[in-house]
Design an enzyme around this catalytic site. Structure first.
Site, PDB file in Angstrom:
ATOM      1  CG  ASP A 117      -0.180   0.073   2.378  1.00  0.00           C
ATOM      2  OD1 ASP A 117       0.705  -0.947   2.730  1.00  0.00           O
ATOM      3  OD2 ASP A 117      -0.377   0.764   3.345  1.00  0.00           O
ATOM      4  CG  ASP A 118      -0.889   4.269   1.252  1.00  0.00           C
ATOM      5  OD1 ASP A 118      -1.635   4.379   0.461  1.00  0.00           O
ATOM      6  OD2 ASP A 118      -0.955   4.331   2.600  1.00  0.00           O
ATOM      7  CG  ASP A 222      -2.361   7.912   8.971  1.00  0.00           C
ATOM      8  OD1 ASP A 222      -3.645   8.165   8.332  1.00  0.00           O
ATOM      9  OD2 ASP A 222      -1.771   6.883   8.611  1.00  0.00           O
TER      10      ASP A 222
END
Length: 354
Positions: A117-118, A222
């Protein structure tokens, strides 16, 4: 049918302490949480520096937490992001992964999660390359369950804007290439899904050839924008009927560990109570469990400024809230005052470099 609840500690920003993790574990295990996957973005030895072993002191703390999980009937797992290992997925990558997994296996892993992810994702043969790596890890680890978070872990178009074009038939290709035993993390129709319904889960199951394990991005807060808010309210938009269409349901918690337990407990209530679930009542019950009745009632009155207004928009309310929670001797009150003091702000640099 009982849903398999868990925690995926996958947030950016300031990491929790080991004492924080133990408190969360001891709070959620009695409510039915049965797995904990450790993978904070701030741990470089699981991301940018994944080929290096953890320093001995940190690894000893990780081992102690793994033992605490097992003592409470909670499966312990580590979430590894082997940055740069798929292109090329060559002998050097395999050797590095084999060394890393052998080291992590000394923790007595129950679960292993491989995350992509990301990260930049506009790479050739993405599904095949990732599936080959995950299957290699599944065969190399002693963990009895393997999880995988794909690059495109939601239908949300924001992922393409951030990380590159989604390959055609990406999910279907993953479904064909991945070992059937591998569980796939999925966040829903959006990265931060307001609702997760049966029809959507059925469609994704058809594409992947398996039920997904939900990675629920609530109450995580976050990021530059979300760290302006405390996520406290009870879960909504997750009808209990989805339990029949998922292999598990993990929450990604907030930067505030003890406050995260409040919505986490309401998710368990949501599944337990089904059509009888009332989110306001669930919030008060969970907050009372975590905070005690007086503190819970105070927090309930302040949900609007804490969750909806935004830290930089509080104006005169800031000083009022700071005084109120500064006078309460409780670790969750200190989480609120630390948030008010800006200590939980997540910077763009943290998101880009962790």
């Amino acid at each position: 049918m009982t849903v398999n609840l868990g925690v995926i500690e996958g947030l950016f920003g300031k990491p929790w302490s080991w004492a924080d993790r133990t408190t969360v574990l001891r709070t959620l295990a009695p409510a039915g949480y049965r797995f904990y996957h450790y993978g904070p973005k701030a741990d470089p030895f699981l991301r940018r520096r994944w080929q290096e072993p953890h320093p001995p002191e940190q690894f000893a703390a990780l081992a102690a937490f793994a033992a605490e999980c097992r003592a409470r009937g909670v499966r312990f797992g580590v979430a590894l992001t082997p940055v740069g290992s798929t292109h090329p997925f060559d002998d050097a990558s395999r050797a590095a992964l084999r060394r890393k997994l052998a080291h992590l296996d000394t923790l007595g892993l129950d679960d292993l999660a491989i995350l992509f992810d990301d990260l930049p994702a506009e790479l050739p043969d993405l599904a095949r390359s990732q599936a080959d790596l995950v299957d290699f890890c599944a065969n190399a680890t002693r963990a009895s369950r393997v999880f995988f978070c794909p690059s495109f872990y939601s239908d949300d178009p924001i992922l393409e804007r951030a990380w590159g074009r989604r390959p055609p038939a990406y999910l279907a290709d993953l479904g064909r290439f991945l070992d059937r035993r591998v569980q796939v993390y999925w966040t829903g129709e959006e990265v931060i899904s307001r609702e997760i319904g049966v029809a959507h889960l059925k469609r994704v199951q058809d594409e992947l050839g398996r039920k997904v394990c939900l990675w629920d991005n609530y109450p995580v807060n976050d990021g530059v924008r979300m760290s302006q808010y405390l996520h406290l309210r009870a879960f909504t938009g997750r009808p209990a009927a989805i339990r029949n269409h998922v292999s598990g349901h993990a929450i990604n918690p907030a930067s505030q560990p003890l406050l995260s337990c409040i919505p986490a407990l309401t998710l368990a209530a949501n599944y337990r109570e089904g059509d009888g679930y009332a989110y306001g009542q669930a919030f008060l019950a969970a907050a009372t469990t975590v905070l005690g009745p007086d503190f819970a009632a105070t927090l309930r009155r302040d949900i609007l400024p804490l969750q909806d207004t935004g830290l930089d928009n509080l104006g005169p309310r800031h000083a009022e809230l700071r005084a109120r929670y500064g006078a309460i001797d409780h670790p969750a009150a200190r989480e609120i005052t630390d948030w008010l003091d800006g200590r939980f702000r997540t910077t763009l640099e943290e998101v880009q470099t962790q």
